[in-house]
Every structure is written in C-alpha cells, then in structure tokens.
Enzyme design. Sequence first.
Site, PDB file in Angstrom:
ATOM      1  N   CYS A   2       7.911   1.888   4.313  1.00 19.66           N
ATOM      2  CA  CYS A   2       8.392   3.239   4.590  1.00 19.66           C
ATOM      3  C   CYS A   2       9.837   3.400   4.157  1.00 19.66           C
ATOM      4  O   CYS A   2      10.602   2.436   4.133  1.00 19.66           O
ATOM      5  CB  CYS A   2       8.320   3.522   6.087  1.00 19.66           C
ATOM      6  SG  CYS A   2       6.690   3.254   6.772  1.00 19.66           S
ATOM      7  N   ARG A  27       9.644   2.206  -3.123  1.00 20.89           N
ATOM      8  CA  ARG A  27       9.303   1.289  -2.036  1.00 20.89           C
ATOM      9  C   ARG A  27       7.808   1.280  -1.748  1.00 20.89           C
ATOM     10  O   ARG A  27       7.307   0.390  -1.070  1.00 20.89           O
ATOM     11  CB  ARG A  27      10.061   1.688  -0.762  1.00 20.89           C
ATOM     12  CG  ARG A  27      11.550   1.513  -0.872  1.00 20.89           C
ATOM     13  CD  ARG A  27      12.270   2.181   0.265  1.00 20.89           C
ATOM     14  NE  ARG A  27      12.055   1.529   1.539  1.00 20.89           N
ATOM     15  CZ  ARG A  27      12.793   0.533   2.013  1.00 20.89           C
ATOM     16  NH1 ARG A  27      13.796   0.082   1.304  1.00 20.89           N
ATOM     17  NH2 ARG A  27      12.550  -0.002   3.183  1.00 20.89           N
ATOM     18  N   TRP A  76       4.301   4.358   4.471  1.00 22.76           N
ATOM     19  CA  TRP A  76       3.345   3.365   3.953  1.00 22.76           C
ATOM     20  C   TRP A  76       2.489   2.979   5.154  1.00 22.76           C
ATOM     21  O   TRP A  76       2.964   2.313   6.074  1.00 22.76           O
ATOM     22  CB  TRP A  76       4.123   2.175   3.400  1.00 22.76           C
ATOM     23  CG  TRP A  76       3.316   1.208   2.615  1.00 22.76           C
ATOM     24  CD1 TRP A  76       2.941   1.313   1.306  1.00 22.76           C
ATOM     25  CD2 TRP A  76       2.810  -0.063   3.069  1.00 22.76           C
ATOM     26  NE1 TRP A  76       2.240   0.204   0.922  1.00 22.76           N
ATOM     27  CE2 TRP A  76       2.139  -0.648   1.982  1.00 22.76           C
ATOM     28  CE3 TRP A  76       2.857  -0.739   4.278  1.00 22.76           C
ATOM     29  CZ2 TRP A  76       1.521  -1.890   2.066  1.00 22.76           C
ATOM     30  CZ3 TRP A  76       2.234  -1.979   4.365  1.00 22.76           C
ATOM     31  CH2 TRP A  76       1.581  -2.537   3.263  1.00 22.76           C
ATOM     32  N   ASN A 100      10.677   3.201  10.301  1.00 24.16           N
ATOM     33  CA  ASN A 100      10.201   2.158   9.380  1.00 24.16           C
ATOM     34  C   ASN A 100      10.046   0.888  10.199  1.00 24.16           C
ATOM     35  O   ASN A 100      10.948   0.535  10.952  1.00 24.16           O
ATOM     36  CB  ASN A 100      11.239   1.963   8.257  1.00 24.16           C
ATOM     37  CG  ASN A 100      10.920   0.778   7.365  1.00 24.16           C
ATOM     38  OD1 ASN A 100       9.789   0.296   7.337  1.00 24.16           O
ATOM     39  ND2 ASN A 100      11.912   0.312   6.628  1.00 24.16           N
ATOM     40  N   GLY A 101       8.905   0.212  10.064  1.00 30.03           N
ATOM     41  CA  GLY A 101       8.705  -1.031  10.812  1.00 30.03           C
ATOM     42  C   GLY A 101       7.415  -0.974  11.608  1.00 30.03           C
ATOM     43  O   GLY A 101       6.563  -0.104  11.374  1.00 30.03           O
ATOM     44  N   GLU A 481       3.021 -16.120 -12.608  1.00 26.33           N
ATOM     45  CA  GLU A 481       3.744 -14.858 -12.576  1.00 26.33           C
ATOM     46  C   GLU A 481       3.084 -13.839 -13.503  1.00 26.33           C
ATOM     47  O   GLU A 481       2.939 -12.664 -13.164  1.00 26.33           O
ATOM     48  CB  GLU A 481       5.213 -15.096 -12.963  1.00 26.33           C
ATOM     49  CG  GLU A 481       6.074 -13.854 -13.099  1.00 26.33           C
ATOM     50  CD  GLU A 481       6.087 -12.974 -11.847  1.00 26.33           C
ATOM     51  OE1 GLU A 481       5.605 -13.390 -10.785  1.00 26.33           O
ATOM     52  OE2 GLU A 481       6.559 -11.836 -11.967  1.00 26.33           O
ATOM     53  N   LYS A 485       1.653 -10.250 -12.306  1.00 29.51           N
ATOM     54  CA  LYS A 485       2.163  -9.013 -12.911  1.00 29.51           C
ATOM     55  C   LYS A 485       1.007  -8.141 -13.361  1.00 29.51           C
ATOM     56  O   LYS A 485       0.965  -6.959 -13.101  1.00 29.51           O
ATOM     57  CB  LYS A 485       3.053  -9.398 -14.100  1.00 29.51           C
ATOM     58  CG  LYS A 485       4.251  -8.590 -14.363  1.00 29.51           C
ATOM     59  CD  LYS A 485       5.409  -8.724 -13.431  1.00 29.51           C
ATOM     60  CE  LYS A 485       5.145  -8.925 -11.992  1.00 29.51           C
ATOM     61  NZ  LYS A 485       6.225  -9.240 -11.132  1.00 29.51           N
ATOM     62  N   GLU A 488      -1.172  -6.724 -10.365  1.00 35.37           N
ATOM     63  CA  GLU A 488      -0.569  -5.725  -9.483  1.00 35.37           C
ATOM     64  C   GLU A 488      -0.403  -4.362 -10.144  1.00 35.37           C
ATOM     65  O   GLU A 488      -0.490  -3.349  -9.474  1.00 35.37           O
ATOM     66  CB  GLU A 488       0.748  -6.220  -8.877  1.00 35.37           C
ATOM     67  CG  GLU A 488       1.893  -6.349  -9.831  1.00 35.37           C
ATOM     68  CD  GLU A 488       3.177  -6.846  -9.155  1.00 35.37           C
ATOM     69  OE1 GLU A 488       3.448  -6.456  -8.016  1.00 35.37           O
ATOM     70  OE2 GLU A 488       3.901  -7.622  -9.799  1.00 35.37           O
ATOM     71  N   HIS A 504     -12.983 -28.443 -13.458  1.00 38.56           N
ATOM     72  CA  HIS A 504     -13.345 -28.829 -12.095  1.00 38.56           C
ATOM     73  C   HIS A 504     -13.951 -27.668 -11.314  1.00 38.56           C
ATOM     74  O   HIS A 504     -13.925 -27.663 -10.095  1.00 38.56           O
ATOM     75  CB  HIS A 504     -12.127 -29.422 -11.389  1.00 38.56           C
ATOM     76  CG  HIS A 504     -11.597 -30.611 -12.122  1.00 38.56           C
ATOM     77  ND1 HIS A 504     -12.225 -31.834 -12.080  1.00 38.56           N
ATOM     78  CD2 HIS A 504     -10.561 -30.747 -12.984  1.00 38.56           C
ATOM     79  CE1 HIS A 504     -11.569 -32.684 -12.860  1.00 38.56           C
ATOM     80  NE2 HIS A 504     -10.558 -32.038 -13.422  1.00 38.56           N
ATOM     81  N   LYS A 605       7.714  -2.046  -2.249  1.00 36.71           N
ATOM     82  CA  LYS A 605       8.743  -2.842  -2.906  1.00 36.71           C
ATOM     83  C   LYS A 605       9.359  -3.849  -1.955  1.00 36.71           C
ATOM     84  O   LYS A 605       9.637  -4.979  -2.324  1.00 36.71           O
ATOM     85  CB  LYS A 605       9.818  -1.896  -3.445  1.00 36.71           C
ATOM     86  CG  LYS A 605      10.956  -2.599  -4.170  1.00 36.71           C
ATOM     87  CD  LYS A 605      10.479  -3.191  -5.468  1.00 36.71           C
ATOM     88  CE  LYS A 605      11.541  -3.959  -6.219  1.00 36.71           C
ATOM     89  NZ  LYS A 605      10.949  -4.867  -7.214  1.00 36.71           N
TER      90      LYS A 605
HETATM   91  C1  F6R Z   1       5.692  -8.668  -7.386  1.00 32.18           C
HETATM   92  C2  F6R Z   1       6.710  -8.526  -6.377  1.00 32.18           C
HETATM   93  C3  F6R Z   1       6.494  -9.179  -5.070  1.00 32.18           C
HETATM   94  C4  F6R Z   1       7.822  -9.681  -4.493  1.00 32.18           C
HETATM   95  C5  F6R Z   1       7.618 -10.218  -3.078  1.00 32.18           C
HETATM   96  C6  F6R Z   1       8.904 -10.761  -2.501  1.00 32.18           C
HETATM   97  O1  F6R Z   1       6.072  -8.065  -8.582  1.00 32.18           O
HETATM   98  O2  F6R Z   1       7.704  -7.879  -6.574  1.00 32.18           O
HETATM   99  O3  F6R Z   1       5.563 -10.214  -5.150  1.00 32.18           O
HETATM  100  O4  F6R Z   1       8.320 -10.672  -5.328  1.00 32.18           O
HETATM  101  O5  F6R Z   1       7.159  -9.183  -2.257  1.00 32.18           O
HETATM  102  O6  F6R Z   1       9.878  -9.778  -2.425  1.00 32.18           O
HETATM  103  P1  F6R Z   1      11.397 -10.143  -2.317  1.00 32.18           P
HETATM  104  O7  F6R Z   1      11.787 -10.811  -3.575  1.00 32.18           O
HETATM  105  O8  F6R Z   1      12.090  -8.838  -2.125  1.00 32.18           O
HETATM  106  O9  F6R Z   1      11.545 -11.057  -1.139  1.00 32.18           O
END
Ligand code: F6R
Length: 610
Positions: A2, A27, A76, A100-101, A481, A485, A488, A504, A605
């Site tokens: 949020c 976010r 969210w 938020n929370g 990674e 990417k 997501e 395996h 985010k």
């Molecule tokens: C993927 C992504 C997430 C963050 C994860 C940790 O692209 O951004 O997997 O890496 O939520 O977030 P931070 O780095 O803010 O602790």
Amino acid sequence: MCGIVGYLGHRDCSDVLVDTLSNLEYRGYDSAGIAVFDAQNTIQTVKAQGKLQNLRNKLEKNGRPEGHIGIGHTRWATHGEPSDINSHPHSAPRVTIVHNGIIENYQELKEFLIGEGRTFLSETDTEVVAQLLDYYYDGNPLTTIDRVMGEVSGSFALGIMFMDFPDRIYAVRRESPLIVGVADGETFIASDVTAILQYTKNYYLLEHDEIATLTKDSISFVDKRLVPIEKELKVADWDKEAAQKGGYAHFMIKEINEQPNAIMTTVNPRIKDGLPNLEECGLTLEMIREFKSITVVACGTAMHAGLVGKYVIEGIARVPVTVDIASEFRYRNPIIGEGDLVIIISQSGETADSLAALRLAKQRGAKVLAIVNAKGSSIAREADMVIYTLAGPEIAVASTKAYITQISVMYLFAFELALAKDTVSVAECKRLTKALQQMPEAVQYVIDTVDETCKFVGSQLITAESLLYIGRGLDYALSMEGSLKLKEVSYIHSESYAAGELKHGTISLIDDDMPVIAVATQSDLMEKTISNVVEVKSRGAKVILVCTDACAAKIKDGIADYMITIPHTDELLMPITAVVPLQILAYYTSINRGANPDQPKNLAKSVTVE
Ligand code: F6R
C-alpha cells in the site's frame, strides 16, 4: 504494498493526492482512494477499485472533493478482496484513516467492537483501527492514537484525520515506513520520499511509534510517551526526474539503461589507490579478516545478488558463504552468533522478512552489514554497517539496476576480503578492481547491441507456457535472476536449474513446448553446458543461448535456435554484463504479451509485510 499520501497547503488537494499517489503506483496496488476536508469541514471520500485512472474517472464524473487538506491511498489487498468498499480511506463517525501494513489482532479487536455495538462495512483490518480510534476518542487526538497503539499489534503506517480537527493530519508508524515532507506553507506525508519529490526534497523520517501532527504551516512530533521531540530535517538527494520516465516507455527499460551510470556511481567512490576501500561503512581489513562465517540473507532478486556474491567470494577469497532466503532464515533457528558476519541485501531497506532476519542476527551477537539502496530505510538504520548501492530510485517493480549495483558491491567486498585473507596479490586485486571499473562501458555496449535480438527473441516466446533457464557456476546463479525477471513481468512460468541437474529429473519435462534459455559465459564450464544444450535440443526444446563471443566462436552452427552474444570480459565479472540481455528479454517478452512490465499483477515493490 500500500501507498500512503497526505497533503496540507494551498493547492487543490484532490489533484495533489492523485498526483502523489501516481508516484507510488510502482509499489503495486489494486485500488485507490482519497479523503478531503471540504469547505464545510466535512470529509469527502472517493474510492475506486483498480488503477488510479478509475479513481480519476470517478472524480471527473462525480466531481472532486474541493479542499486543501486530505489523505490518499493505493491499496494492495491483504484482508478482503480488491473492491470499492475495501479500498481506503476507511472511516468511523469521527475519524478517517489510510493504512499500510497488517493489524495482526484485528479479528479479536473486531469482535470486541461488534460486542460494543459497532458495525463494519468492509472486510479490512484497517476499518477496525478507524473504529477503535473512534471508540477511544477522548477529544485529544494524541492520547487517542496512543491508546489505540497500545491495543493493536502488527505493522502499520497510518494517516489520520479527525473530524474535530479539520486543519490537521496525524501520522504514526510501527514497522511500515512513513515520511513527513515540508515545503513553504505546505506539508505532506508519504510512504516514501519519491512520492513528493516534485513538491519538496525536505522531509523527516518518522521512527517507530512516533506520532506527527501536521498543519499546513507546522509539524510537531512526540515519542511513544507523548513527549515532544525534535527531529532532524533530511534532504533527499534524488531529483524528481529520477522518479520519472524521462522519455522511456517504461521505468523498467529506463532503469536498465541507467545501469552503466549506477555501477559507476556505486563502485568509483569505494576505490582508493586502485583497491576497494569499504572503510566508509566501518569495514576495515582487520575486521574482515576475523569473521568466522559469512551468511547472506535477502529476498528475491536481492537474494540472487547474494548467490553471485557467494560464488565470487568463495572463488577468490576461499571463505565459505551461506546464502539464505530471509523468510526461511528467520524461522529456522539459524546457527549464527558472535564473530559471524551477516550481510542483508535489500533495495528498499524495508522488506519485512529481511528486517526480521537482521534483528535476529543482531540479537544473536552477529555483526550485520547491510547493502541497501534506500537511504535512511529501516534496514540501513538498524544494521551495524551499511554500504549504499547508489542506483537512485528504482521505480519499476522488477529490480534491475538495484541488482547490478548489489552484485557490484559484492565484488568490491569479495576483492577486499580476498586481500585481507591473502588469497590474491595486491597486483591481482588491482587488476580485478580495474576490470570492475570498466564494467559500465561494457554494460553500455551490451545494452546497445542486444536490444534488437532480445526484442525478436522475446516475440518468439509469446506463446510459451513454461520455460527453463540453465547454467553452471556463476551462470547458474545468474540464470536464477533471469528466470525470476521473466516470470514476474511476462507471467510465463519459468524455473532455473543447474544444468548438471537436468538429468536427475527435470529433463523429463523437455519437449518442443519447453524453450530453454542457456547461459554460458564461463569458459571452463562451457563444454559441459553446451552438452546440456545438445541434450535438450535433441529432445525438441527450442534453445536460446546467451554466451560470450568467445564461446560463440567455438560452437557449431545450429546448436542453438537463437544466440544472444555478449563480449567476453573478465570471467568472474561476467554476471554484470550477462544479466543485461536476460533483463531486456524479460522486458520485451512482457510487452509482447501485452503486460505492463512496470506493474506486474499481484506484486508490490516494497514488501513491508510478511
Ligand atoms: C524482483 C524483486 C523482488 C525484490 C525482493 C526484495 O524483481 O524486485 O524479488 O528483490 O522483494 O526486495 P528488497 O530488495 O527491497 O528487499
């Protein structure tokens, strides 16, 4: 997660709220709303499920609340589905709030309030807080908020308006982030400073359980005993342009393009006499030498940066490194104590699990080094030492430039550790450091040369339902990674496998419906990876090979269906350039599938709740 905003000043409040909320869109959210004190000092609330545009349309159609003081929210969903009713702000007769929370004991509080004759409109935990504030309201907002804070458990940042005080907004936080901004005759609250950069760079960081009282001309703070406190005014060093798209179609591609600069800004100030120097964060060679063990703890992309770090540190400094997912680390009674180093990596510095892992590590006596992008964030403040990645604000949900700077810092750390442990000579360390400093140029070259191929390959993946990434060694760490990417932002299921693991079990999945993306940048492992490529290809898989030009020159034509080649640089550093095509491929695949790479569905985010 949020996003919260609040405004007091001379401008049209509805406009400012929607504007600042749009800066928090990154976010992640599924509904939005605002509440504004109108000319009659009543609170007008407008909320809409879906994107901010729905809220804008509603404001356009039904008329905007006219006023100069109000709060806004992007939600969210956690408790209750995304809907107009569940959207914030939530109200009780004398109080309106945004939150938020997560309020962990909301169910028991709700039952109590229902027993007291209160009724609820929504399924949210937030409405419980609004009702509780109203229930305990004693004519004094501060004592009322304090009373409620004593009753609720969990994490929260709240923006609160009391009907009786139409000239002010109250703000309070526990765990979830909240800042208070100030300009001439205007004040703001926001979940983070990027929301208000177009109005001001001056802000205060609200600490746990502190309460802020804002009017348009004044801000005051009290601590949890309601004792007035002075706080330090901070100045954001990010420009408003940094939080805007600047001509790019999406933040994700803008941030991919910002990577050369981000590496340069992060690496160069940490080099002295040609060698890495991390003394600025309190890490001396003597300290580094003494650590008994190293554990990297993080989530998602940040955890993947830790995996690259593991390969590099173990490779050159010969020190064993454990990498753990924060949500696992915090609940598995980890073997950590005095003399151990725990490295927490986080872009936002607010990730709930990473923060909990940090606290656990400290409680057990370990030293905590944080590698963080957001200045002044909770993780940065609570760690014993901090190295900031200087990537600038990362707005796209999918992390790109934060990852590349996180691994750059891991390289600096690994080189310094290797020096401290005497596993590399000063000359070799200087050579590696210089090679790291040349990475911005190499990354720029890759960005300039792979774009078209990635666009084309991305168009070939539109119908894929599932795919595999494979690699060995550093390429395996990197392909994790790449896989994250892609999944997501494009919503194609994908997994990353150590290429040698295929036989395996996983190879049974391979057929002509399962494209495979193979990464081969390490010459000592290249032949092995190429044999895995041959194996999957002979079982029908379409293969996309990401490899160095040196590797490409050695393999036979036709081994892969598509090749994305990048220049061969120092092999230890290859993840820095090799991640770029994986990011760009994910970006174009997302677009080709009609998705919005900046705001992938269901994602946030900054994951400030568990
Ligand atoms: C993927 C992504 C997430 C963050 C994860 C940790 O692209 O951004 O997997 O890496 O939520 O977030 P931070 O780095 O803010 O602790």
